[in-house]
Design a protein around this motif. Structure first.
Motif, PDB file in Angstrom:
ATOM      1  N   TYR A 229      27.064  27.675  38.042  1.00  0.00           N
ATOM      2  CA  TYR A 229      27.465  28.035  37.051  1.00  0.00           C
ATOM      3  C   TYR A 229      29.157  27.531  36.649  1.00  0.00           C
ATOM      4  CZ  TYR A 229      24.099  31.455  35.285  1.00  0.00           C
ATOM      5  OH  TYR A 229      22.775  32.110  34.155  1.00  0.00           O
ATOM      6  N   ASP A 230      29.520  27.770  37.244  1.00  0.00           N
ATOM      7  CA  ASP A 230      31.000  26.908  37.679  1.00  0.00           C
ATOM      8  C   ASP A 230      30.710  25.769  37.301  1.00  0.00           C
ATOM      9  OD1 ASP A 230      32.295  29.327  37.523  1.00  0.00           O
ATOM     10  OD2 ASP A 230      32.879  29.632  39.955  1.00  0.00           O
ATOM     11  N   SER A 231      29.758  24.454  37.491  1.00  0.00           N
ATOM     12  CA  SER A 231      30.022  22.925  38.068  1.00  0.00           C
ATOM     13  C   SER A 231      28.854  23.209  36.732  1.00  0.00           C
ATOM     14  CB  SER A 231      28.782  22.946  39.458  1.00  0.00           C
ATOM     15  OG  SER A 231      28.398  21.503  38.595  1.00  0.00           O
ATOM     16  N   ILE A 232      28.276  23.643  35.810  1.00  0.00           N
ATOM     17  CA  ILE A 232      27.626  23.476  34.539  1.00  0.00           C
ATOM     18  C   ILE A 232      28.954  23.850  33.589  1.00  0.00           C
ATOM     19  CG2 ILE A 232      26.059  23.412  32.785  1.00  0.00           C
ATOM     20  CD1 ILE A 232      24.592  24.741  35.218  1.00  0.00           C
ATOM     21  N   LEU A 233      29.290  24.767  33.478  1.00  0.00           N
ATOM     22  CA  LEU A 233      29.872  25.256  32.446  1.00  0.00           C
ATOM     23  C   LEU A 233      31.367  24.890  32.431  1.00  0.00           C
ATOM     24  CD1 LEU A 233      28.920  29.083  31.872  1.00  0.00           C
ATOM     25  CD2 LEU A 233      28.178  27.004  31.045  1.00  0.00           C
ATOM     26  N   SER A 234      31.244  23.696  32.802  1.00  0.00           N
ATOM     27  CA  SER A 234      32.846  22.790  33.169  1.00  0.00           C
ATOM     28  C   SER A 234      33.608  22.762  31.580  1.00  0.00           C
ATOM     29  CB  SER A 234      33.723  21.756  33.346  1.00  0.00           C
ATOM     30  OG  SER A 234      32.174  20.911  33.065  1.00  0.00           O
ATOM     31  N   ARG A 235      32.396  22.982  30.142  1.00  0.00           N
ATOM     32  CA  ARG A 235      33.204  23.245  29.255  1.00  0.00           C
ATOM     33  C   ARG A 235      32.731  23.773  28.310  1.00  0.00           C
ATOM     34  NH1 ARG A 235      32.330  16.811  27.052  1.00  0.00           N
ATOM     35  NH2 ARG A 235      29.939  17.759  27.624  1.00  0.00           N
ATOM     36  N   ARG A 236      32.870  24.382  26.993  1.00  0.00           N
ATOM     37  CA  ARG A 236      32.298  25.087  26.322  1.00  0.00           C
ATOM     38  C   ARG A 236      30.710  24.666  25.984  1.00  0.00           C
ATOM     39  NH1 ARG A 236      36.514  27.334  21.727  1.00  0.00           N
ATOM     40  NH2 ARG A 236      38.021  27.745  22.779  1.00  0.00           N
ATOM     41  N   THR A 237      29.911  25.672  26.011  1.00  0.00           N
ATOM     42  CA  THR A 237      28.396  25.334  25.737  1.00  0.00           C
ATOM     43  C   THR A 237      28.574  25.519  24.570  1.00  0.00           C
ATOM     44  OG1 THR A 237      28.324  27.745  25.511  1.00  0.00           O
ATOM     45  CG2 THR A 237      27.737  27.300  27.336  1.00  0.00           C
ATOM     46  N   ARG A 238      29.503  25.473  23.527  1.00  0.00           N
ATOM     47  CA  ARG A 238      28.688  25.012  21.604  1.00  0.00           C
ATOM     48  C   ARG A 238      29.432  23.730  22.055  1.00  0.00           C
ATOM     49  NH1 ARG A 238      34.380  27.242  18.804  1.00  0.00           N
ATOM     50  NH2 ARG A 238      36.350  26.015  19.802  1.00  0.00           N
ATOM     51  N   ASP A 239      30.020  22.909  22.745  1.00  0.00           N
ATOM     52  CA  ASP A 239      30.394  21.795  23.147  1.00  0.00           C
ATOM     53  C   ASP A 239      29.013  20.718  23.271  1.00  0.00           C
ATOM     54  OD1 ASP A 239      32.966  22.061  22.381  1.00  0.00           O
ATOM     55  OD2 ASP A 239      33.749  21.840  24.466  1.00  0.00           O
ATOM     56  N   ILE A 240      27.803  21.653  23.926  1.00  0.00           N
ATOM     57  CA  ILE A 240      26.406  21.101  24.194  1.00  0.00           C
ATOM     58  C   ILE A 240      25.879  20.200  23.351  1.00  0.00           C
ATOM     59  CG2 ILE A 240      24.905  20.855  26.467  1.00  0.00           C
ATOM     60  CD1 ILE A 240      26.724  23.139  27.740  1.00  0.00           C
ATOM     61  N   GLY A 241      25.218  19.654  23.644  1.00  0.00           N
ATOM     62  CA  GLY A 241      24.161  18.896  22.266  1.00  0.00           C
ATOM     63  C   GLY A 241      22.920  19.648  22.650  1.00  0.00           C
ATOM     64  N   ASP A 242      22.522  19.317  21.554  1.00  0.00           N
ATOM     65  CA  ASP A 242      20.901  19.979  21.700  1.00  0.00           C
ATOM     66  C   ASP A 242      19.823  19.785  22.809  1.00  0.00           C
ATOM     67  OD1 ASP A 242      21.312  21.493  19.705  1.00  0.00           O
ATOM     68  OD2 ASP A 242      20.735  21.256  18.028  1.00  0.00           O
ATOM     69  N   ARG A 243      20.270  18.258  22.636  1.00  0.00           N
ATOM     70  CA  ARG A 243      19.599  17.724  23.885  1.00  0.00           C
ATOM     71  C   ARG A 243      20.029  17.276  25.451  1.00  0.00           C
ATOM     72  NH1 ARG A 243      15.042  16.128  21.578  1.00  0.00           N
ATOM     73  NH2 ARG A 243      14.245  16.068  19.803  1.00  0.00           N
ATOM     74  N   SER A 244      21.282  18.335  25.818  1.00  0.00           N
ATOM     75  CA  SER A 244      22.824  17.692  26.261  1.00  0.00           C
ATOM     76  C   SER A 244      21.582  17.794  27.714  1.00  0.00           C
ATOM     77  CB  SER A 244      24.009  18.176  26.551  1.00  0.00           C
ATOM     78  OG  SER A 244      23.791  17.835  27.640  1.00  0.00           O
ATOM     79  N   PRO A 245      21.513  16.707  28.641  1.00  0.00           N
ATOM     80  CA  PRO A 245      20.671  17.558  30.038  1.00  0.00           C
ATOM     81  C   PRO A 245      21.341  18.594  30.633  1.00  0.00           C
ATOM     82  CG  PRO A 245      21.429  15.118  30.418  1.00  0.00           C
ATOM     83  CD  PRO A 245      21.919  15.386  28.968  1.00  0.00           C
ATOM     84  N   ARG A 246      23.286  19.269  30.254  1.00  0.00           N
ATOM     85  CA  ARG A 246      23.729  20.294  30.792  1.00  0.00           C
ATOM     86  C   ARG A 246      23.377  21.274  30.903  1.00  0.00           C
ATOM     87  NH1 ARG A 246      28.974  21.457  30.410  1.00  0.00           N
ATOM     88  NH2 ARG A 246      28.870  20.141  28.922  1.00  0.00           N
ATOM     89  N   LEU A 247      22.431  21.652  28.409  1.00  0.00           N
ATOM     90  CA  LEU A 247      21.857  22.567  27.912  1.00  0.00           C
ATOM     91  C   LEU A 247      20.439  22.657  29.264  1.00  0.00           C
ATOM     92  CD1 LEU A 247      21.684  24.885  25.983  1.00  0.00           C
ATOM     93  CD2 LEU A 247      20.093  23.200  24.600  1.00  0.00           C
ATOM     94  N   ARG A 248      19.722  21.541  29.374  1.00  0.00           N
ATOM     95  CA  ARG A 248      18.260  21.981  30.222  1.00  0.00           C
ATOM     96  C   ARG A 248      19.115  22.352  31.315  1.00  0.00           C
ATOM     97  NH1 ARG A 248      14.635  17.512  32.162  1.00  0.00           N
ATOM     98  NH2 ARG A 248      13.000  19.312  33.005  1.00  0.00           N
ATOM     99  N   LEU A 249      19.865  22.086  31.552  1.00  0.00           N
ATOM    100  CA  LEU A 249      20.278  22.971  33.618  1.00  0.00           C
ATOM    101  C   LEU A 249      20.701  24.204  33.223  1.00  0.00           C
ATOM    102  CD1 LEU A 249      22.559  19.691  35.259  1.00  0.00           C
ATOM    103  CD2 LEU A 249      19.504  20.775  35.486  1.00  0.00           C
ATOM    104  N   LEU A 250      21.188  24.727  32.176  1.00  0.00           N
ATOM    105  CA  LEU A 250      21.640  25.493  31.549  1.00  0.00           C
ATOM    106  C   LEU A 250      20.548  26.750  31.836  1.00  0.00           C
ATOM    107  CD1 LEU A 250      24.481  27.769  31.570  1.00  0.00           C
ATOM    108  CD2 LEU A 250      24.543  27.418  29.307  1.00  0.00           C
ATOM    109  N   ALA A 251      19.838  26.191  30.784  1.00  0.00           N
ATOM    110  CA  ALA A 251      18.500  27.215  30.723  1.00  0.00           C
ATOM    111  C   ALA A 251      17.988  27.377  32.132  1.00  0.00           C
ATOM    112  CB  ALA A 251      17.360  26.005  29.638  1.00  0.00           C
TER     113      ALA A 251
END
Length: 667
Positions: A229-251
């Protein structure tokens, strides 16, 4: 005639008894024993290049002192490079360098100004200590701010005066550039690996039902999820685009939570899961690490009991999430709530640092020790004694481990490092031979640092001494002075930073442990709140469970630090550590009961939930007030045999541990 056999045996046992009495105490052996850790060959290569190349350039342009200044900055950057995700690595390396520039400039400004130097460095130590409690990046910032200020005030750097403030960060920038060379080829790979480790940890947990190492594997799950979680959420989740790879990782990471909850319920039959289940989880881990879909699933066993149905549902949900290319942003973010970014947590922690008693307490301890160390320099005029303040800074870092054991292991590590430094300084002629020697010594820093603080000290000491000799040309005479300075610094920390600040068991650990018991009671009430469990309620329960386990991991870290301290703290920590495990098992049992109820098992009566919640609140109050728990009567209604029977047994076990603890919970 020879002695009778009994006489020989008696002498042998007396000799063994004497040897046992002369053996080092267990807490010291634990502090110096190397921890198992693989050699990070990529970090070893970066460190060798980062310190070898600048020194070679300095030799080529006939400015070896300038190369040494760049190398000093590079050493600090190598120590700060402790993350996996590239965004975090940039923060960990770049931001502390800015504080380091401010520190070195301020130190040079107040050099040789007597009490002005003492007062300035004391105030710098206060600020450094307070900001160190904000987080890992802030801790490195405070460390470099103070260290560079001490070096600037104590080391005679080559002219002009702006050379050191310019060349120190140049070394850090070189390390950062070397670190980022892999970014085009491994972009996103550290985050994927972190999420994959969480899946593999859950697979190990599913295999551990009925085994003695179940608690250890569950702790590994908590740590891996925290890191992911610390690795993925180094920025706000609202800054992650709908197709961002980090959004997929967070899910994908959020999908681990139902698996963990189901694993706690599946553990109750005390038998390992069907091999196809952990095998499927590992298949998902491989898919996450490689950034692909889940692939063809294995054949899963039929699910009959509520626990088995919970595992089957969680596993199929995780497989669908791993195979999904475009998860819904809201669904991915809501499992931890908004805002979840580290940035906001850092702002809150910064505000807390200004108001926290603990941050002021540590800042004052560090300021007192640095003030005394710098006063010794001004009054006694000790040669090269800036090393005393350097020792104080490194040893008196509570977020790095036990202060007492760090002081002892630093002395031991310094001796080992000085042996190496003596061999290098006395046998290697100053010049081009310094380049390969420095490359080898630099590579040892990341190679052995993970094995323990003493090993890190032993690897850094010869590097710093060789670089210092390039600036001062003092030869072997420098080695003995460094050893004496280190012993003085360790003595200052032990007396003024440790013995004169006796933190009570209640203040250091007892209150935190009591808070986690209260959190467990709140989690129980939330898990079985009246009404049908809605999606929002389940998300809130998942967030609360993560908070409880994260708090428990912090408490466990405090216990591990206390274990490395001498009596009575170390033995007391060893006696109380089982209570932390008991609280973790209480949270597990609560989750298991809720999961089984969600999949067809009878729900507990509200009176049973209230009865156990009351017992947990009482236990928290008794731990907080360091009183022994009194025997609790079994509530009417047969809670010990109902849906919460397993939870009641865990609560009773926790109360028994608290009753048997030495000197009461507060000690």
């Amino acid at each position: 005639m020879g002695d009778p056999d009994g006489s020989k045996s008696g002498r042998r046992w007396r000799w063994r008894g004497a040897a046992a009495r002369l053996a080092p105490p267990g807490w010291l052996l634990d502090a110096v024993r190397p921890r198992p850790a693989p050699v990070p060959w990529a970090a070893v290569t970066r460190a060798s290049v980062a310190l070898g190349v600048p020194l070679a350039v300095g030799m080529a342009v006939h400015r070896p002192a300038y190369g040494a200044l760049v190398d000093i900055g590079a050493v600090f950057a190598v120590l700060c490079d402790s993350a996996d995700a590239y965004r975090l690595r940039v923060l960990n390396i770049a931001v502390p360098q800015l504080f380091g520039v401010a520190g070195i400039a301020l130190g040079i400004l107040v050099r040789d100004r007597g009490w002005v130097t003492v007062v300035t460095l004391t105030l710098v130590a206060l600020v450094s200590g307070m900001i160190s409690s904000i987080g890992s990046v802030a801790s490195f910032c405070g460390l470099l701010f103070l260290l560079n200020a001490v070096l600037g005030a104590g080391v005679v750097f080559p002219e002009p005066h702006w050379a050191a403030p310019l060349l120190f960060p140049l070394g850090g920038a070189f390390v950062l550039a070397l670190t980022l060379t892999g970014w085009p080829f491994r972009r996103g790979a550290p985050e994927r690996d972190a999420v994959a480790r969480s899946y593999r940890a859950v697979a190990d947990l599913l295999e551990a039902a009925g085994q003695e190492d179940y608690d250890v594997r569950r702790q590994a799950v908590t740590m891996s999820m925290n890191e992911a979680y610390d690795s993925i959420l180094s920025r706000r989740t609202r800054d992650i685009g709908d197709r961002s790879p980090r959004l997929r990782l967070l899910a994908q990471l959020n999908a681990v939570t139902p698996l963990v909850e189901a694993a706690t319920a599946a553990r109750l039959p005390d038998r390992a899961a069907d091999p196809a289940i952990p095998g499927t989880v590992r298949d998902l881990a491989d898919a996450v690490a490689e950034g692909r879909g889940a692939g063809r699933p294995r054949a899963l066993p039929p699910a009959g009991t509520p626990a088995e149905r919970a595992v089957d549902t969680a596993l199929r949900h995780a497989a669908s999430v791993v195979g999904e290319n475009s998860p819904a942003p809201d669904g991915a973010a809501d499992l931890l709530g908004r805002p979840t970014a580290l940035r906001l947590r850092a702002r809150r922690a910064a505000a807390d640092a200004l108001l926290s008693e603990a941050s002021w307490r540590y800042g004052l301890r560090l300021a007192l020790c640095i003030g005394i160390a710098q006063t010794l320099v001004s009054v006694a005029a000790l040669p090269r004694s800036y090393w005393i303040a350097v020792t104080v800074t490194y040893v008196l870092k509570p977020d790095f481990g036990s202060v007492f054991s760090r002081a002892v292991t630093r002395a031991i590590g310094t001796v080992l490092g000085l042996v190496v430094a003596t061999a290098v300084v006395s046998n290697v002629e100053r010049g081009w031979w310094d380049v390969p020697v420095m490359a080898v010594l630099a590579g040892l820093i990341p190679a052995v640092s993970a094995k323990g603080y003493g090993f890190q000290t032993a690897s850094i000491t010869p590097v710093v001494l060789v670089l210092t000799d390039l600036l001062s040309h003092q030869g072997v005479g420098l080695v003995l002075a460094r050893f004496i300075d280190s012993l003085i610094g360790c003595a200052i920390v032990l007396v003024l930073g440790y013995l004169l600040w006796p933190e009570s068991w209640r203040t250091r650990i007892g209150d935190r442990l009591a808070d986690t018991v209260d959190d467990a009671a709140e989690y129980l009430a939330s898990a079985f709140a009246p009404g049908a469990p809605s999606d929002d309620a389940q998300a809130a329960r998942a967030r609360m469970r993560r908070r409880v386990y994260r708090a428990l991991s912090v408490v466990r870290s405090e216990f591990q630090r206390a274990l490395a301290e001498p009596p009575p703290t170390g033995p007391r920590a060893a006696a109380w550590l089982p209570l932390v495990v008991a609280v973790e098992r209480i949270v597990d049992a609560t989750t298991a009961a809720r999961v089984r109820a969600n999949h067809g098992a009878p729900a507990p009566a509200p009176s049973d939930v209230t009865a156990i919640e009351v017992q947990l609140r009482q236990l928290a109050g008794q731990v907080r007030s360091h009183q022994r728990p009194v025997p609790a009567p079994v509530p009417a209604g047969g809670v010990e045999e109902g849906a919460l029977g397993g939870l009641w047994q865990e609560v009773e076990a926790a109360r028994a541990i608290a009753s048997a603890g030495p000197d009461g919970p507060g000690g």
